[in-house]
Scaffold this motif. Structure first.
Motif, PDB file in Angstrom:
ATOM      1  N   LYS A 117      -2.167  -1.156  21.090  1.00  0.00           N
ATOM      2  CA  LYS A 117      -1.174  -0.268  20.743  1.00  0.00           C
ATOM      3  C   LYS A 117      -0.681   0.624  21.844  1.00  0.00           C
ATOM      4  CE  LYS A 117      -0.280   0.917  16.322  1.00  0.00           C
ATOM      5  NZ  LYS A 117      -1.084   0.283  15.049  1.00  0.00           N
ATOM      6  N   GLU A 122      -0.862   4.309   9.993  1.00  0.00           N
ATOM      7  CA  GLU A 122       0.074   5.288   9.628  1.00  0.00           C
ATOM      8  C   GLU A 122      -0.797   6.630   9.662  1.00  0.00           C
ATOM      9  OE1 GLU A 122       2.691   3.889   7.589  1.00  0.00           O
ATOM     10  OE2 GLU A 122       3.709   5.884   7.192  1.00  0.00           O
ATOM     11  N   LEU A 123      -1.914   7.116   9.255  1.00  0.00           N
ATOM     12  CA  LEU A 123      -2.409   8.139   9.222  1.00  0.00           C
ATOM     13  C   LEU A 123      -3.067   8.492  10.683  1.00  0.00           C
ATOM     14  CD1 LEU A 123      -4.375   7.992   5.685  1.00  0.00           C
ATOM     15  CD2 LEU A 123      -1.998   8.996   6.103  1.00  0.00           C
ATOM     16  N   ARG A 146      -7.080  -2.203  15.929  1.00  0.00           N
ATOM     17  CA  ARG A 146      -7.486  -3.856  15.867  1.00  0.00           C
ATOM     18  C   ARG A 146      -6.730  -4.593  16.977  1.00  0.00           C
ATOM     19  NH1 ARG A 146      -6.196  -8.280  12.561  1.00  0.00           N
ATOM     20  NH2 ARG A 146      -4.643  -7.002  11.432  1.00  0.00           N
ATOM     21  N   ARG A 147      -5.302  -4.337  16.865  1.00  0.00           N
ATOM     22  CA  ARG A 147      -4.419  -4.703  17.726  1.00  0.00           C
ATOM     23  C   ARG A 147      -4.168  -3.768  18.830  1.00  0.00           C
ATOM     24  NH1 ARG A 147      -0.868  -6.547  12.698  1.00  0.00           N
ATOM     25  NH2 ARG A 147      -1.582  -4.563  12.407  1.00  0.00           N
ATOM     26  N   ASP A 191     -15.463  13.206   3.849  1.00  0.00           N
ATOM     27  CA  ASP A 191     -14.784  13.451   2.746  1.00  0.00           C
ATOM     28  C   ASP A 191     -14.993  12.275   1.751  1.00  0.00           C
ATOM     29  OD1 ASP A 191     -12.696  14.875   1.414  1.00  0.00           O
ATOM     30  OD2 ASP A 191     -11.557  13.058   1.783  1.00  0.00           O
ATOM     31  N   TYR A 242      -6.162  -5.268   4.763  1.00  0.00           N
ATOM     32  CA  TYR A 242      -5.694  -3.791   4.587  1.00  0.00           C
ATOM     33  C   TYR A 242      -4.259  -3.906   4.608  1.00  0.00           C
ATOM     34  CZ  TYR A 242      -5.456  -3.858   9.816  1.00  0.00           C
ATOM     35  OH  TYR A 242      -5.135  -4.020  11.213  1.00  0.00           O
ATOM     36  N   LEU A 285      -5.365   3.732  14.076  1.00  0.00           N
ATOM     37  CA  LEU A 285      -4.268   4.167  14.547  1.00  0.00           C
ATOM     38  C   LEU A 285      -3.028   3.844  13.989  1.00  0.00           C
ATOM     39  CD1 LEU A 285      -4.854   4.062  18.461  1.00  0.00           C
ATOM     40  CD2 LEU A 285      -4.817   6.256  17.043  1.00  0.00           C
ATOM     41  N   ARG A 305       0.887  -1.383  -0.069  1.00  0.00           N
ATOM     42  CA  ARG A 305      -0.090   0.050  -0.040  1.00  0.00           C
ATOM     43  C   ARG A 305       0.888   1.192  -0.060  1.00  0.00           C
ATOM     44  NH1 ARG A 305      -0.151   1.757   5.667  1.00  0.00           N
ATOM     45  NH2 ARG A 305      -1.060   3.314   4.656  1.00  0.00           N
TER      46      ARG A 305
END
Ligand code: NDP
Length: 312
Positions: free
Chosen positions: A170, A146-147, A167-168, A251, A312, A144, A89
């Motif tokens: 952090k 990259e972006l 999901r996991r 958006d 993803y 949470l 990605r």
């Protein structure tokens, strides 16, 4: 023999990349030719891909070492049966991430400061409501990665009370991190402003349904630069009408461009932006692609590899 890089994206993308990408590849010392169409797919080493290029059958690309997506969101390609090559990605801190941090920060500040009320004020309406400080405003970021993590870091620097959900499990400095189904309820319960930066997967579709919108404190704000299907549109409209949600800045949509007769366009408490929260910028993205190919050629693991089972 030079590497062959097939560029499968829109004509407009080709205009942006046709000089920049070969230069970026040369800059990292790679002998590579970038081509718009492959006479022999079996001789292609890498595919730079966007859905707008129309490529759907990856089976003939028997030598391709990876498909490098120009987009961060890969929901349109990740389930393609013929795609057996590794899928990477787009991740680009200098361009894509920087743009998203600016957009999210701007829209969070707009709602935090109550800017709309002043724009709507009639002559003589001197309602001196002082906004709270950021330290007293709770912003929750769903996603949470990259972006999301970059936006959380910026909002934390501005002193917002930032929480997030992934999901996991952090750990991010200054961010109350939640994960899993239980964590979502806890994260939403205390959120004045919710920012959606999740990918579109079977698990995240309609995540913000009526029940979850109702968990939020009354009058919460939704900001969605993630993907349209993360939200149940009907449930959101009902929550806006009832005042449960005071504003939604959207958006991204299930259908893009958003059809002219969609109620989001005319709802007084919806702001529509046309999928511009961020964008892949050719100069930095080309450098990123070149670096990725260089790493792969050196035998290093591919950065940004998509986990197909997670979507993803
Ligand atoms: P990443 O893959 O880096 O991060 C995704 C985040 O979502 C991760 O934290 C991940 O959790 C979390 N996540 C995924 N599935 C779930 C789930 N089922 N439950 C809870 N958390 C989940 O993606 P990016 O941050 O780079 O991008 C996010 C999305 O932003 C893109 O997929 C795209 O849709 C959208 N986007 C929109 C743009 C625009 O202009 N509007 C521009 C670019 C991207 P974990 O950390 O555990 O893996």
């Amino acid at each position: 023999m030079p590497l062959t890089v097939l560029f499968s994206a829109s004509d407009a993308d080709w205009d942006d990349y046709k000089d920049i990408l070969p230069n970026a590849l040369a800059q990292v010392g790679l002998d590579a030719q970038v081509t718009r169409s492959a006479a022999d797919p079996a001789l292609v080493d890498y595919i730079v891909y966007a859905p707008t290029g129309g490529l759907t059958d990856f089976a003939p690309f028997t030598r391709a070492r990876a498909v490098l997506s120009l987009w961060a969101g890969v929901e349109k390609i990740v389930g393609t049966p013929s795609l057996t090559q590794p899928l990477v990605r787009m991740s680009d801190p200098e361009g894509l991430t920087a743009g998203m941090v600016e957009w999210v920060t701007g829209h969070v500040l707009r709602h935090h400061l109550g800017i709309d009320a002043h724009r709507a004020a009639k002559p003589g309406e001197w309602v001196a409501t002082v906004p709270p400080l950021a330290k007293d405003r709770r912003v929750c970021i769903l996603g949470l990665g990259e972006l999301g993590a970059a936006c959380a870091a910026m909002l934390t620097q501005l002193n917002f009370q930032v929480s997030g959900w992934s999901r996991r499990p952090k750990e991010l400095a200054g961010v109350a991190c939640f994960s899993g189904a239980d964590g979502l309820g806890t994260a939403l319960r205390d959120a004045d402003i919710v920012v959606l930066l999740l990918p579109q997967t079977p698990d995240t579709e309609n995540l913000m349904n009526a029940a979850r919108l109702n968990i939020l404190p009354r009058g919460a704000v939704i900001v969605n630069p993630g993907r349209g299907p993360l939200i149940d549109d009907e449930a959101l409209l009902a929550a806006l009408d009832s005042g449960q949600i005071s504003h939604a800045t959207l958006d991204v949509f299930r259908v893009e461009p958003l059809p002219a007769d969609h109620p989001f366009w005319t709802h007084p408490n919806v702001t529509v932006t046309p999928h511009i929260a961020s964008a892949t910028r050719a100069p930095s993205a080309a450098r990123r692609i070149a670096k990725t190919i260089e790493r792969d050629q050196a035998g290093a693991p591919l950065p940004g590899l998509v986990d197909r089972s997670a979507g993803y």
